[in-house]
Design a protein around this motif. Structure first.
Motif, PDB file in Angstrom:
ATOM      1  N   THR A 181       0.832  -1.206   0.000  1.00  0.00           N
ATOM      2  CA  THR A 181       0.000   0.000   0.000  1.00  0.00           C
ATOM      3  C   THR A 181       0.866   1.255   0.000  1.00  0.00           C
ATOM      4  O   THR A 181       0.569   2.238  -0.693  1.00  0.00           O
ATOM      5  CB  THR A 181      -0.932   0.003   1.224  1.00  0.00           C
ATOM      6  OG1 THR A 181      -1.706  -1.196   1.234  1.00  0.00           O
ATOM      7  CG2 THR A 181      -1.870   1.198   1.182  1.00  0.00           C
ATOM      8  N   GLN A 197       3.836   1.558  -1.248  1.00  0.00           N
ATOM      9  CA  GLN A 197       4.415   1.714  -2.583  1.00  0.00           C
ATOM     10  C   GLN A 197       3.407   2.316  -3.557  1.00  0.00           C
ATOM     11  O   GLN A 197       3.732   3.217  -4.330  1.00  0.00           O
ATOM     12  CB  GLN A 197       4.888   0.364  -3.126  1.00  0.00           C
ATOM     13  CG  GLN A 197       6.161  -0.145  -2.474  1.00  0.00           C
ATOM     14  CD  GLN A 197       6.624  -1.441  -3.110  1.00  0.00           C
ATOM     15  OE1 GLN A 197       6.138  -2.511  -2.750  1.00  0.00           O
ATOM     16  NE2 GLN A 197       7.561  -1.349  -4.032  1.00  0.00           N
ATOM     17  N   VAL A 198       2.183   1.814  -3.511  1.00  0.00           N
ATOM     18  CA  VAL A 198       1.156   2.284  -4.445  1.00  0.00           C
ATOM     19  C   VAL A 198       0.798   3.739  -4.188  1.00  0.00           C
ATOM     20  O   VAL A 198       0.630   4.528  -5.118  1.00  0.00           O
ATOM     21  CB  VAL A 198      -0.109   1.389  -4.338  1.00  0.00           C
ATOM     22  CG1 VAL A 198      -1.251   1.983  -5.151  1.00  0.00           C
ATOM     23  CG2 VAL A 198       0.206  -0.021  -4.820  1.00  0.00           C
ATOM     24  N   THR A 199       0.701   4.107  -2.906  1.00  0.00           N
ATOM     25  CA  THR A 199       0.305   5.476  -2.555  1.00  0.00           C
ATOM     26  C   THR A 199       1.493   6.412  -2.435  1.00  0.00           C
ATOM     27  O   THR A 199       1.321   7.613  -2.255  1.00  0.00           O
ATOM     28  CB  THR A 199      -0.472   5.484  -1.226  1.00  0.00           C
ATOM     29  OG1 THR A 199       0.372   4.965  -0.173  1.00  0.00           O
ATOM     30  CG2 THR A 199      -1.732   4.643  -1.329  1.00  0.00           C
TER      31      THR A 199
END
Length: 222
Positions: free
Chosen positions: A187, A189-191
């Motif tokens: 999460t 990394q994605v955000t």
């Protein structure tokens, strides 16, 4: 997990286990380290044997000399290496504080910083490889991934047992800690934010301390 001093960040070692490929490392070590870094950043499917050889500054013949099984054999060695690297980070972090909740929270904060400093690319090569090879029959990659995750859980479990946790509680909380960290890292990394990891660190610390409170309450009743 992105180890803050193992593969991409922790000083000369990054967050999930890969040092630079030059220096005193022999050819086999360079191949393993290069593969670990590539798996961390590109995953198993996105990493080719020729790229591993190039990044390791080795010939393709050398790669097959040390790893006759090809890409899968290199990946197994790289995942084992990364797992051991992160275990070292985790072991050191857990030993840094007597309070297990504080120790876990500090470990997570270190992971968050390491992930940010890597530009959010140094994720967990173990998780990435495990997910990409799901469903493969008789997969050695799946086995080494499971072994790495299990070794991390055991380190947390040992810390909790040393702090007075009941064996069953220590085992389940350790599984919760590692599982939560793996999910929070993705999460983050994605955000592109440290907050998912830091939030999980705070809540895991609260979870650990709630068990300590229960133990104290039982002691008073006795």
């Amino acid at each position: 997990m992105a180890q803050t001093n193992a593969v991409g960040s922790r000083g000369s070692r990054g967050t999930h286990g890969t040092h630079g490929t030059r220096g005193t490392h022999g050819t086999r070590d360079r191949i393993v380290i290069a593969a670990a870094r590539l798996l961390q950043r590109q995953g198993y499917v996105g990493t080719g044997i020729k790229q591993i050889a190039k990044d390791a500054e080795a010939t393709l013949g050398s790669v097959y000399h040390f790893f006759p099984g090809g890409k899968e054999a290199v990946a197994v060695a790289a995942i084992t290496y990364s797992g051991e690297e992160f275990a070292e980070v985790l072991r050191d972090g857990l030993a840094a504080a007597d309070d297990p909740g504080a120790a876990i929270q500090a470990c997570v904060a270190e992971l968050a910083v390491g992930l940010r400093e890597s530009g959010w690319v140094d994720g967990c090569p173990v998780t990435a490889a495990a997910l990409e090879t799901l469903g493969a029959d008789d997969s050695e990659i799946q086995r080494v991934c499971a072994a790495a995750l299990g070794s991390w859980e055991r380190l947390v479990e040992e810390k909790l047992l040393g702090s007075g946790f009941a064996p069953g509680d220590a085992r389940e909380v350790a599984t919760t800690v590692i599982s939560a960290l793996e999910g929070a890292e993705v999460t983050a990394q994605v955000t592109r934010s440290e907050e998912p990891l830091r939030a999980v660190g705070r809540q895991l610390a609260r979870l650990v301390r709630s068990y300590e409170g229960e133990a104290a309450a039982v002691g008073r009743e006795v």
